[in-house]
Design a protein around this motif. Sequence first.
Motif, PDB file in Angstrom:
ATOM      1  N   ASP A 158       0.830  -1.200   0.000  1.00  0.00           N
ATOM      2  CA  ASP A 158       0.000   0.000   0.000  1.00  0.00           C
ATOM      3  C   ASP A 158       0.869   1.256   0.000  1.00  0.00           C
ATOM      4  OD1 ASP A 158      -2.255  -1.561   0.080  1.00  0.00           O
ATOM      5  OD2 ASP A 158      -2.494  -1.423   2.250  1.00  0.00           O
ATOM      6  N   PRO A 159       0.447   2.306  -0.702  1.00  0.00           N
ATOM      7  CA  PRO A 159       1.174   3.583  -0.634  1.00  0.00           C
ATOM      8  C   PRO A 159       0.984   4.203   0.745  1.00  0.00           C
ATOM      9  CG  PRO A 159      -0.851   3.850  -1.874  1.00  0.00           C
ATOM     10  CD  PRO A 159      -0.712   2.383  -1.616  1.00  0.00           C
ATOM     11  N   PRO A 160       1.843   5.131   1.125  1.00  0.00           N
ATOM     12  CA  PRO A 160       1.730   5.718   2.463  1.00  0.00           C
ATOM     13  C   PRO A 160       0.495   6.592   2.608  1.00  0.00           C
ATOM     14  CG  PRO A 160       3.379   6.875   1.164  1.00  0.00           C
ATOM     15  CD  PRO A 160       2.981   5.671   0.370  1.00  0.00           C
ATOM     16  N   ASP A 161      -0.112   6.524   3.785  1.00  0.00           N
ATOM     17  CA  ASP A 161      -1.147   7.472   4.170  1.00  0.00           C
ATOM     18  C   ASP A 161      -0.548   8.354   5.263  1.00  0.00           C
ATOM     19  OD1 ASP A 161      -1.011   5.805   6.350  1.00  0.00           O
ATOM     20  OD2 ASP A 161      -3.075   5.081   6.195  1.00  0.00           O
ATOM     21  N   VAL A 162      -1.370   9.133   5.935  1.00  0.00           N
ATOM     22  CA  VAL A 162      -0.849  10.057   6.943  1.00  0.00           C
ATOM     23  C   VAL A 162      -0.131   9.312   8.068  1.00  0.00           C
ATOM     24  CG1 VAL A 162      -1.520  11.677   8.743  1.00  0.00           C
ATOM     25  CG2 VAL A 162      -2.490  11.910   6.463  1.00  0.00           C
ATOM     26  N   LEU A 163      -0.732   8.237   8.564  1.00  0.00           N
ATOM     27  CA  LEU A 163      -0.134   7.527   9.693  1.00  0.00           C
ATOM     28  C   LEU A 163       1.166   6.832   9.293  1.00  0.00           C
ATOM     29  CD1 LEU A 163      -3.331   6.027  11.374  1.00  0.00           C
ATOM     30  CD2 LEU A 163      -2.208   8.230  11.777  1.00  0.00           C
ATOM     31  N   ARG A 164       1.213   6.256   8.106  1.00  0.00           N
ATOM     32  CA  ARG A 164       2.458   5.643   7.636  1.00  0.00           C
ATOM     33  C   ARG A 164       3.547   6.704   7.447  1.00  0.00           C
ATOM     34  NH1 ARG A 164       1.799   0.529   4.419  1.00  0.00           N
ATOM     35  NH2 ARG A 164      -0.208  -0.331   4.997  1.00  0.00           N
ATOM     36  N   LEU A 165       3.143   7.867   6.951  1.00  0.00           N
ATOM     37  CA  LEU A 165       4.115   8.942   6.767  1.00  0.00           C
ATOM     38  C   LEU A 165       4.758   9.321   8.101  1.00  0.00           C
ATOM     39  CD1 LEU A 165       5.347  11.230   4.930  1.00  0.00           C
ATOM     40  CD2 LEU A 165       3.480  12.651   5.792  1.00  0.00           C
ATOM     41  N   ILE A 166       3.954   9.475   9.137  1.00  0.00           N
ATOM     42  CA  ILE A 166       4.492   9.834  10.447  1.00  0.00           C
ATOM     43  C   ILE A 166       5.468   8.769  10.933  1.00  0.00           C
ATOM     44  CG2 ILE A 166       3.881  10.247  12.863  1.00  0.00           C
ATOM     45  CD1 ILE A 166       1.186  11.340  11.847  1.00  0.00           C
ATOM     46  N   PHE A 167       5.092   7.513  10.782  1.00  0.00           N
ATOM     47  CA  PHE A 167       5.958   6.407  11.191  1.00  0.00           C
ATOM     48  C   PHE A 167       7.273   6.421  10.406  1.00  0.00           C
ATOM     49  CE2 PHE A 167       6.352   1.485  10.829  1.00  0.00           C
ATOM     50  CZ  PHE A 167       7.405   1.480  11.739  1.00  0.00           C
ATOM     51  N   LEU A 168       7.183   6.493   9.085  1.00  0.00           N
ATOM     52  CA  LEU A 168       8.369   6.385   8.243  1.00  0.00           C
ATOM     53  C   LEU A 168       9.221   7.655   8.231  1.00  0.00           C
ATOM     54  CD1 LEU A 168       6.882   4.401   5.227  1.00  0.00           C
ATOM     55  CD2 LEU A 168       8.320   3.537   7.086  1.00  0.00           C
ATOM     56  N   MET A 169       8.662   8.779   8.644  1.00  0.00           N
ATOM     57  CA  MET A 169       9.461   9.991   8.762  1.00  0.00           C
ATOM     58  C   MET A 169      10.611   9.777   9.750  1.00  0.00           C
ATOM     59  SD  MET A 169       9.499  13.178   7.535  1.00  0.00           S
ATOM     60  CE  MET A 169       7.836  13.673   7.091  1.00  0.00           C
ATOM     61  N   ASP A 170      10.429   8.843  10.659  1.00  0.00           N
ATOM     62  CA  ASP A 170      11.427   8.544  11.689  1.00  0.00           C
ATOM     63  C   ASP A 170      12.136   7.224  11.413  1.00  0.00           C
ATOM     64  OD1 ASP A 170      12.804   9.076  14.080  1.00  0.00           O
ATOM     65  OD2 ASP A 170      11.349   7.974  15.287  1.00  0.00           O
ATOM     66  N   ALA A 171      12.181   6.823  10.131  1.00  0.00           N
ATOM     67  CA  ALA A 171      12.738   5.512   9.790  1.00  0.00           C
ATOM     68  C   ALA A 171      14.260   5.490   9.783  1.00  0.00           C
ATOM     69  CB  ALA A 171      12.224   5.066   8.422  1.00  0.00           C
ATOM     70  N   LEU A 172      14.894   6.594   9.411  1.00  0.00           N
ATOM     71  CA  LEU A 172      16.347   6.610   9.276  1.00  0.00           C
ATOM     72  C   LEU A 172      17.029   6.849  10.616  1.00  0.00           C
ATOM     73  CD1 LEU A 172      16.890   8.644   5.984  1.00  0.00           C
ATOM     74  CD2 LEU A 172      16.386   6.213   6.293  1.00  0.00           C
ATOM     75  N   LEU A 200      -1.784  12.771  -0.877  1.00  0.00           N
ATOM     76  CA  LEU A 200      -3.112  12.322  -1.296  1.00  0.00           C
ATOM     77  C   LEU A 200      -3.070  11.532  -2.596  1.00  0.00           C
ATOM     78  CD1 LEU A 200      -5.196  15.539  -0.490  1.00  0.00           C
ATOM     79  CD2 LEU A 200      -5.035  13.430   0.850  1.00  0.00           C
ATOM     80  N   GLY A 201      -2.021  11.764  -3.424  1.00  0.00           N
ATOM     81  CA  GLY A 201      -1.908  11.050  -4.685  1.00  0.00           C
ATOM     82  C   GLY A 201      -0.825  10.000  -4.712  1.00  0.00           C
ATOM     83  N   ALA A 202      -0.275   9.655  -3.551  1.00  0.00           N
ATOM     84  CA  ALA A 202       0.805   8.667  -3.500  1.00  0.00           C
ATOM     85  C   ALA A 202       0.331   7.332  -4.054  1.00  0.00           C
ATOM     86  CB  ALA A 202       1.301   8.500  -2.068  1.00  0.00           C
ATOM     87  N   ALA A 203       1.169   6.717  -4.904  1.00  0.00           N
ATOM     88  CA  ALA A 203       0.765   5.474  -5.554  1.00  0.00           C
ATOM     89  C   ALA A 203       1.747   4.330  -5.329  1.00  0.00           C
ATOM     90  CB  ALA A 203       0.610   5.707  -7.066  1.00  0.00           C
ATOM     91  N   SER A 204       2.916   4.609  -4.771  1.00  0.00           N
ATOM     92  CA  SER A 204       3.939   3.584  -4.565  1.00  0.00           C
ATOM     93  C   SER A 204       4.230   3.424  -3.087  1.00  0.00           C
ATOM     94  CB  SER A 204       5.239   3.977  -5.293  1.00  0.00           C
ATOM     95  OG  SER A 204       6.319   3.131  -4.912  1.00  0.00           O
ATOM     96  N   PRO A 205       4.540   2.206  -2.640  1.00  0.00           N
ATOM     97  CA  PRO A 205       4.920   2.019  -1.234  1.00  0.00           C
ATOM     98  C   PRO A 205       6.277   2.625  -0.909  1.00  0.00           C
ATOM     99  CG  PRO A 205       5.215  -0.032  -2.440  1.00  0.00           C
ATOM    100  CD  PRO A 205       4.537   0.918  -3.375  1.00  0.00           C
ATOM    101  N   TRP A 206       7.100   2.895  -1.947  1.00  0.00           N
ATOM    102  CA  TRP A 206       8.430   3.464  -1.730  1.00  0.00           C
ATOM    103  C   TRP A 206       8.350   4.963  -1.514  1.00  0.00           C
ATOM    104  CZ3 TRP A 206      12.563   0.713  -0.656  1.00  0.00           C
ATOM    105  CH2 TRP A 206      12.695  -0.594  -1.144  1.00  0.00           C
TER     106      TRP A 206
END
Length: 247
Positions: A158-172, A200-206
Amino acid sequence: MSGWVTADSRLNGFGGFHGGLALALLASAAREQVPGLQLQSITGRFDRAIGTGFDVKASLIRSGRSTAVVSARAESDKGVHIEASAVYGVPTEPVWDAVAPTAPQAPPPEDCDVLTIPPEFVPVAASMEIRPVGAARPYGGGTEPELIAWVRLLEDDDPPDVLRLIFLMDALAPSYTATLSTLALAPTIELTVRPADGLLGAASPWILVRARTSASSVGGWIDEHMEVWGRDGALLGTGHQLRILRT
């Protein structure tokens, strides 16, 4: 989501429950207070380490014609662990010209090597795939306090949504560690995430994450800025972290 969260050790970051994941859980609870509104910014202050679990609570602070403010917190019998404040806005039609940083030049993730992180250091890293761009690595003894990498979650496509973005913002890893050659911790004291229109238009999980230390003090305080783009170059969000180095 409000209620009790069990702090499974597999969800730990470097030294404790992953900060980005914890803030995403608070954002989920905050969203329940303002259905139909869009998250514009959320800031979490990390007051103490999380042990075996925590209770998530959220409350509406203010609601106006176009914006709303929600507070959320993670607490246990030991006290408050994380305090967060979120700003939401009413969805509107495009009116103004958008301004966004340009994504750095990067080969596609398939052409980048996988960064293997020992699970004993960062257990939650087993749930994501990180492919660094360029030569910089955490604790690589480089000259620039910057890390760039493609990141995705491994559980689905799945592409990122708001909650995934918050999580992955702290991935590195902390970007300052790119200049170090010996191990030092840099826990998060404060984390802010601001979603961008492209999410809102994200289409890739990367997603392509760039984290850079914009300033640091001799006492070890680090001001870090993060930017995230999709595979199409659209800005997905920005963030800031206040960290402190500890030996």
